[in-house]
Write a protein that holds these residues in place. Structure first.
Motif, PDB file in Angstrom:
ATOM      1  N   SER A 129      32.628  50.143  39.555  1.00 34.47           N
ATOM      2  CA  SER A 129      33.582  49.342  39.278  1.00 34.47           C
ATOM      3  C   SER A 129      32.621  47.576  39.667  1.00 34.47           C
ATOM      4  O   SER A 129      31.479  48.252  40.431  1.00 34.47           O
ATOM      5  N   GLU A 130      33.481  46.990  39.631  1.00 31.66           N
ATOM      6  CA  GLU A 130      32.742  45.299  40.119  1.00 31.66           C
ATOM      7  C   GLU A 130      33.873  44.579  40.234  1.00 31.66           C
ATOM      8  O   GLU A 130      34.638  44.696  40.012  1.00 31.66           O
ATOM      9  N   VAL A 131      33.661  44.462  41.701  1.00 31.95           N
ATOM     10  CA  VAL A 131      34.369  42.876  42.626  1.00 31.95           C
ATOM     11  C   VAL A 131      33.823  42.208  42.997  1.00 31.95           C
ATOM     12  O   VAL A 131      33.230  41.704  43.590  1.00 31.95           O
ATOM     13  N   LYS A 132      34.621  41.140  42.506  1.00 36.31           N
ATOM     14  CA  LYS A 132      34.560  39.121  42.668  1.00 36.31           C
ATOM     15  C   LYS A 132      35.243  37.983  42.952  1.00 36.31           C
ATOM     16  O   LYS A 132      36.794  39.101  42.537  1.00 36.31           O
ATOM     17  N   VAL A 133      34.913  37.790  43.556  1.00 37.74           N
ATOM     18  CA  VAL A 133      35.976  36.997  45.041  1.00 37.74           C
ATOM     19  C   VAL A 133      35.580  35.033  44.871  1.00 37.74           C
ATOM     20  O   VAL A 133      34.754  35.347  44.768  1.00 37.74           O
ATOM     21  N   TYR A 134      36.952  34.474  44.033  1.00 35.73           N
ATOM     22  CA  TYR A 134      37.017  33.307  43.563  1.00 35.73           C
ATOM     23  C   TYR A 134      37.216  32.431  44.993  1.00 35.73           C
ATOM     24  O   TYR A 134      38.325  33.336  45.245  1.00 35.73           O
ATOM     25  N   SER A 135      36.428  31.279  45.321  1.00 32.66           N
ATOM     26  CA  SER A 135      37.277  30.660  46.539  1.00 32.66           C
ATOM     27  C   SER A 135      37.653  29.831  45.905  1.00 32.66           C
ATOM     28  O   SER A 135      36.653  28.409  46.260  1.00 32.66           O
ATOM     29  N   LEU A 136      38.869  29.533  46.374  1.00 30.69           N
ATOM     30  CA  LEU A 136      39.086  27.302  45.636  1.00 30.69           C
ATOM     31  C   LEU A 136      38.608  26.828  46.918  1.00 30.69           C
ATOM     32  O   LEU A 136      37.971  25.543  46.212  1.00 30.69           O
ATOM     33  N   ARG A 137      38.112  26.877  47.886  1.00 31.38           N
ATOM     34  CA  ARG A 137      37.825  26.192  49.621  1.00 31.38           C
ATOM     35  C   ARG A 137      36.693  25.324  48.848  1.00 31.38           C
ATOM     36  O   ARG A 137      35.629  24.017  48.619  1.00 31.38           O
ATOM     37  N   THR A 138      35.295  26.681  48.152  1.00 25.77           N
ATOM     38  CA  THR A 138      33.605  26.357  47.585  1.00 25.77           C
ATOM     39  C   THR A 138      34.119  26.095  45.516  1.00 25.77           C
ATOM     40  O   THR A 138      33.307  25.870  45.090  1.00 25.77           O
ATOM     41  N   ASN A 139      35.144  26.610  45.266  1.00 25.95           N
ATOM     42  CA  ASN A 139      35.756  26.289  44.199  1.00 25.95           C
ATOM     43  C   ASN A 139      33.425  28.124  43.415  1.00 25.95           C
ATOM     44  O   ASN A 139      33.224  27.024  42.079  1.00 25.95           O
ATOM     45  N   SER A 140      33.666  28.638  43.782  1.00 22.55           N
ATOM     46  CA  SER A 140      32.561  29.748  42.882  1.00 22.55           C
ATOM     47  C   SER A 140      33.268  31.233  43.515  1.00 22.55           C
ATOM     48  O   SER A 140      34.044  31.455  44.307  1.00 22.55           O
TER      49      SER A 140
END
Length: 406
Positions: free
Chosen positions: A169-180
């Motif tokens: 698996s691969e898990v990534k998290v997008y943050s609205l605060r950092t836009n990344s």
């Protein structure tokens, strides 16, 4: 208006819908600052969630439609930022009035239908692990991190393994605060169902999983905590039978478990009244085929009526019914303009902003500044400023209970 103190005004305004609040921003600079302020945005959202007001059903088919929950009369087509007559749009998650949308072409947008603001997300590449060349499927989930006061979109990818019983698996998290985007530790469980986004409850996303694809297929529930970004197992009721088809849904902020017995057309719906407490699981609904007068594949709970005596159920993504918790009777719901097949989600109106970090607003609006200004004018200046106070009083009288509550 001079008779209203500064303490009373927020108490009145928090009870109004977003459409009226956007109009009242033009009353004065103090009102604009108040309504745009983070404290009032949280106050308004909290009041709507606690009183079950300003909710709507969002229906996804090839297009998106909205139905006011209080009336359930007619569906209205939504003009969202990824609208394209040649491409279907998926909803990847919803939280506090925000929707995560995907158009199948690597474009993902966060959108607030109430304020009509949107934000395109940057593209993030898939990092294939060694010996895993193919992605089996991708699931998403949107939620709020109360620790950092940030909105996060989680992307989980599962890869085919060397054999039928292995996966990665691969898990990534997008943050609205950092836009990344950033990568976090892999998800160690096998997600059972494709095309199912994480069910949000108690600031955590939930999936039905097993330990292995083949050798250990027993289903259980795992949560991803949006604050700590840790995975944990959610304890389930002891009386669940082996081999049932298990599904999850969120209703009124509580986690719901649906156990489906396809052979006999029986569905039991459990609600976790105190999150994380196994003993708080309570069987809320038990629906049999005879109650619905026709066969069904699955039943999903959507919302509880304001007086708490009925549950709105989605039957097979093609019809709605009210289930009376006292009489155990079912009543069909007829909504004008509803498509023949749909996916349904509850959404609350909110003022939650998307462009506070200066990130790009809907990239398809480039070169359309004139149209954008006209749209904003239609939102913020539908009335002459000299008439806004009169309109405010009219709204107050239409919500006469507001004064009684203060």
């Amino acid at each position: 208006m001079a008779s209203l103190s500064s303490d009373i005004i927020p108490e009145i305004l928090r009870r109004l819908g977003v459409k009226d609040l956007l109009r009242f921003r033009c009353v004065s600079k103090p009102w604009c600052s108040l309504i745009d302020g983070p404290d009032f945005i949280k106050l308004h959202l909290s009041h709507s969630l606690n009183t079950s007001t300003h909710f709507s059903l969002v229906l996804r088919t090839y297009y998106l439609f909205s139905v006011e929950f209080d009336s359930l009369k007619a569906a209205q087509k939504l003009n969202h930022p990824l609208l394209d007559d040649g491409v279907s749009t998926e909803i990847l998650g919803s939280c506090n009035g925000l929707l995560a949308l995907y158009n199948g072409e690597e474009e993902i947008a966060l959108w607030n239908p109430s304020t009509r603001k949107s934000q395109m997300l940057p593209v993030t590449e898939i990092e294939f692990p060694p010996y895993f060349c193919f992605a089996q499927f991708i699931v998403y989930g949107l939620g709020h991190d109360p620790i950092s006061d940030d909105y996060k979109l989680v992307r989980m990818i599962q890869f085919y393994g060397k054999d039928d019983d292995s996966f990665d698996s691969e898990v990534k998290v997008y943050s609205l605060r950092t836009n990344s985007w950033r990568r976090i530790k892999d998800f160690p469980f096998y997600i059972k169902y494709k095309r199912v986004y994480g069910v949000l409850a108690n600031n955590a996303l939930h999936w039905v999983v097993s330990k292995r694809p083949e050798s250990d297929t027993r289903s259980f529930v795992v949560a991803f905590d949006l604050g700590t970004e840790e995975y944990r197992v959610v304890e389930l009721p002891d009386c669940l039978e082996e081999g049932i088809h298990m599904n999850l849904k969120s209703m009124g902020g509580s986690l719901c478990l649906i156990e489906n017995y396809w052979g006999v057309n029986v569905v039991n719906i459990w609600v976790m009244k105190e999150y994380g407490v196994k003993e708080s699981w309570t069987k809320l609904v038990s629906v049999k085929r005879s109650k619905l007068t026709s066969r069904f594949g699955f039943v999903l709970p959507l919302a509880i009526s304001k007086n708490g005596d009925r549950v709105l159920l989605d039957i097979d993504n093609n019809r709605f019914v009210w289930y009376d918790l006292r009489s155990k009777k079912v009543k069909k719901v007829r909504i004008e303009g509803v498509p023949r097949a749909f996916e349904a989600e509850m959404l609350v109106e909110s003022l939650v902003p998307l462009n506070s970090n200066g990130a790009m607003i809907n990239k398809k609006d480039h070169g359309k500044e004139k149209q954008k200004k006209n749209t904003e004018r239609s939102i913020f200046f539908p009335l002459k400023c000299s008439n806004l106070i009169a309109h405010f009083h009219a709204v107050m009288y239409s919500h006469f209970s507001l004064y009684d509550a203060i």
